[in-house]
Design a protein around this motif. Structure first.
Motif, PDB file in Angstrom:
ATOM      1  N   ARG A 145      12.539  -0.773 -11.145  1.00 20.28           N
ATOM      2  CA  ARG A 145      13.732  -0.509 -11.973  1.00 20.28           C
ATOM      3  C   ARG A 145      13.727  -1.356 -13.231  1.00 20.28           C
ATOM      4  N   GLU A 146      13.430  -2.639 -13.080  1.00 18.63           N
ATOM      5  CA  GLU A 146      13.394  -3.506 -14.257  1.00 18.63           C
ATOM      6  C   GLU A 146      12.242  -3.123 -15.174  1.00 18.63           C
ATOM      7  N   LEU A 147      11.067  -2.850 -14.602  1.00 21.00           N
ATOM      8  CA  LEU A 147       9.926  -2.454 -15.419  1.00 21.00           C
ATOM      9  C   LEU A 147      10.202  -1.151 -16.149  1.00 21.00           C
ATOM     10  N   SER A 148      10.745  -0.156 -15.468  1.00 18.46           N
ATOM     11  CA  SER A 148      10.997   1.131 -16.125  1.00 18.46           C
ATOM     12  C   SER A 148      12.042   0.995 -17.232  1.00 18.46           C
ATOM     13  N   ALA A 149      13.022   0.104 -17.054  1.00 17.78           N
ATOM     14  CA  ALA A 149      14.009  -0.138 -18.116  1.00 17.78           C
ATOM     15  C   ALA A 149      13.327  -0.758 -19.338  1.00 17.78           C
ATOM     16  N   LEU A 150      12.379  -1.668 -19.108  1.00 16.49           N
ATOM     17  CA  LEU A 150      11.634  -2.269 -20.215  1.00 16.49           C
ATOM     18  C   LEU A 150      10.783  -1.218 -20.934  1.00 16.49           C
ATOM     19  N   ILE A 151      10.225  -0.300 -20.170  1.00 14.18           N
ATOM     20  CA  ILE A 151       9.422   0.776 -20.754  1.00 14.18           C
ATOM     21  C   ILE A 151      10.310   1.690 -21.595  1.00 14.18           C
ATOM     22  N   GLU A 152      11.427   2.123 -21.025  1.00 10.25           N
ATOM     23  CA  GLU A 152      12.335   3.047 -21.714  1.00 10.25           C
ATOM     24  C   GLU A 152      12.917   2.437 -22.989  1.00 10.25           C
ATOM     25  N   SER A 153      13.212   1.149 -22.964  1.00 11.95           N
ATOM     26  CA  SER A 153      13.805   0.500 -24.142  1.00 11.95           C
ATOM     27  C   SER A 153      12.758   0.151 -25.202  1.00 11.95           C
ATOM     28  N   GLY A 154      11.482   0.171 -24.813  1.00 14.75           N
ATOM     29  CA  GLY A 154      10.418  -0.231 -25.736  1.00 14.75           C
ATOM     30  C   GLY A 154      10.135  -1.722 -25.709  1.00 14.75           C
ATOM     31  N   GLU A 155      10.925  -2.468 -24.960  1.00 11.65           N
ATOM     32  CA  GLU A 155      10.740  -3.922 -24.908  1.00 11.65           C
ATOM     33  C   GLU A 155       9.377  -4.315 -24.308  1.00 11.65           C
ATOM     34  N   ILE A 156       8.817  -3.408 -23.497  1.00  9.82           N
ATOM     35  CA  ILE A 156       7.517  -3.702 -22.876  1.00  9.82           C
ATOM     36  C   ILE A 156       6.466  -3.971 -23.942  1.00  9.82           C
ATOM     37  N   GLU A 157       6.573  -3.288 -25.082  1.00  3.92           N
ATOM     38  CA  GLU A 157       5.579  -3.462 -26.155  1.00  3.92           C
ATOM     39  C   GLU A 157       5.571  -4.899 -26.676  1.00  3.92           C
ATOM     40  N   SER A 158       6.744  -5.504 -26.813  1.00  6.40           N
ATOM     41  CA  SER A 158       6.797  -6.885 -27.291  1.00  6.40           C
ATOM     42  C   SER A 158       6.264  -7.847 -26.239  1.00  6.40           C
ATOM     43  N   LEU A 159       6.446  -7.518 -24.957  1.00  2.00           N
ATOM     44  CA  LEU A 159       5.902  -8.372 -23.904  1.00  2.00           C
ATOM     45  C   LEU A 159       4.373  -8.317 -23.866  1.00  2.00           C
ATOM     46  N   HIS A 166       0.802  -1.217   0.000  1.00  2.00           N
ATOM     47  CA  HIS A 166       0.000   0.000   0.000  1.00  2.00           C
ATOM     48  C   HIS A 166       0.841   1.275   0.000  1.00  2.00           C
ATOM     49  N   LEU A 167       1.889   1.328   0.802  1.00  4.43           N
ATOM     50  CA  LEU A 167       2.689   2.542   0.940  1.00  4.43           C
ATOM     51  C   LEU A 167       3.867   2.627  -0.025  1.00  4.43           C
ATOM     52  N   CYS A 168       3.937   1.752  -0.979  1.00  2.00           N
ATOM     53  CA  CYS A 168       5.069   1.693  -1.913  1.00  2.00           C
ATOM     54  C   CYS A 168       4.809   2.590  -3.127  1.00  2.00           C
ATOM     55  N   GLY A 169       5.558   3.679  -3.225  1.00  2.00           N
ATOM     56  CA  GLY A 169       5.396   4.591  -4.359  1.00  2.00           C
ATOM     57  C   GLY A 169       5.726   3.945  -5.690  1.00  2.00           C
ATOM     58  N   ALA A 170       6.779   3.134  -5.735  1.00  2.00           N
ATOM     59  CA  ALA A 170       7.160   2.461  -6.976  1.00  2.00           C
ATOM     60  C   ALA A 170       6.066   1.493  -7.423  1.00  2.00           C
ATOM     61  N   CYS A 171       5.406   0.872  -6.464  1.00  2.00           N
ATOM     62  CA  CYS A 171       4.307  -0.043  -6.787  1.00  2.00           C
ATOM     63  C   CYS A 171       3.179   0.719  -7.481  1.00  2.00           C
ATOM     64  N   HIS A 172       2.858   1.885  -6.946  1.00  2.00           N
ATOM     65  CA  HIS A 172       1.790   2.684  -7.531  1.00  2.00           C
ATOM     66  C   HIS A 172       2.208   3.244  -8.889  1.00  2.00           C
ATOM     67  N   ASP A 173       3.494   3.547  -9.077  1.00  2.00           N
ATOM     68  CA  ASP A 173       3.985   3.960 -10.395  1.00  2.00           C
ATOM     69  C   ASP A 173       3.754   2.855 -11.416  1.00  2.00           C
ATOM     70  N   ALA A 174       4.030   1.626 -11.030  1.00  2.00           N
ATOM     71  CA  ALA A 174       3.831   0.486 -11.936  1.00  2.00           C
ATOM     72  C   ALA A 174       2.355   0.340 -12.295  1.00  2.00           C
ATOM     73  N   MET A 175       1.489   0.384 -11.291  1.00  2.00           N
ATOM     74  CA  MET A 175       0.054   0.248 -11.570  1.00  2.00           C
ATOM     75  C   MET A 175      -0.462   1.432 -12.384  1.00  2.00           C
ATOM     76  N   ASP A 176       0.036   2.642 -12.095  1.00  2.00           N
ATOM     77  CA  ASP A 176      -0.379   3.831 -12.849  1.00  2.00           C
ATOM     78  C   ASP A 176       0.017   3.724 -14.316  1.00  2.00           C
TER      79      ASP A 176
END
Length: 92
Positions: free
Chosen positions: A76-90, A12-22
């Motif tokens: 950190r791993e999720l944001s790297a996937l987002i920045e590289s564009g790899e998230i789209e293939s996933l 609940h109190l994890c900012g990074a968690c909420h960034d991921a869900m957002d």
């Protein structure tokens, strides 16, 4: 082809968690979220805590994500996937 199932384990109190869900919410990408709670030196042994341990073993931080069969270890791993564009293939 259907989008893979996305599961996010968060505290609940994890900012990074909420960034991921957002990130997914802002893009209209459906996901399932499970709140886990830390108790003493381990995750609370409730349904979500047990599911967390089944997926991630001894991981001791959140967020932890599953995109299909791929384990994403934290923001950190999720944001790297987002920045590289790899998230789209996933997500394809």
């Amino acid at each position: 082809m259907a989008m893979p199932r996305i599961e996010i384990f968060y505290a609940h109190l994890c900012g990074a968690c909420h960034d991921a869900m957002d990130y997914f919410t802002a893009r209209g990408i459906p996901f399932e979220s499970y709140e886990v709670k830390w108790q003493g030196d381990d995750w609370l042994d409730d349904d979500n805590g047990q599911r967390f341990k089944e997926h991630f073993g001894t991981a001791d931080f959140v967020p932890q994500l599953m995109i299909g069969d791929r384990h994403i270890k934290g923001w950190r791993e999720l944001s790297a996937l987002i920045e590289s564009g790899e998230i789209e293939s996933l997500l394809a």
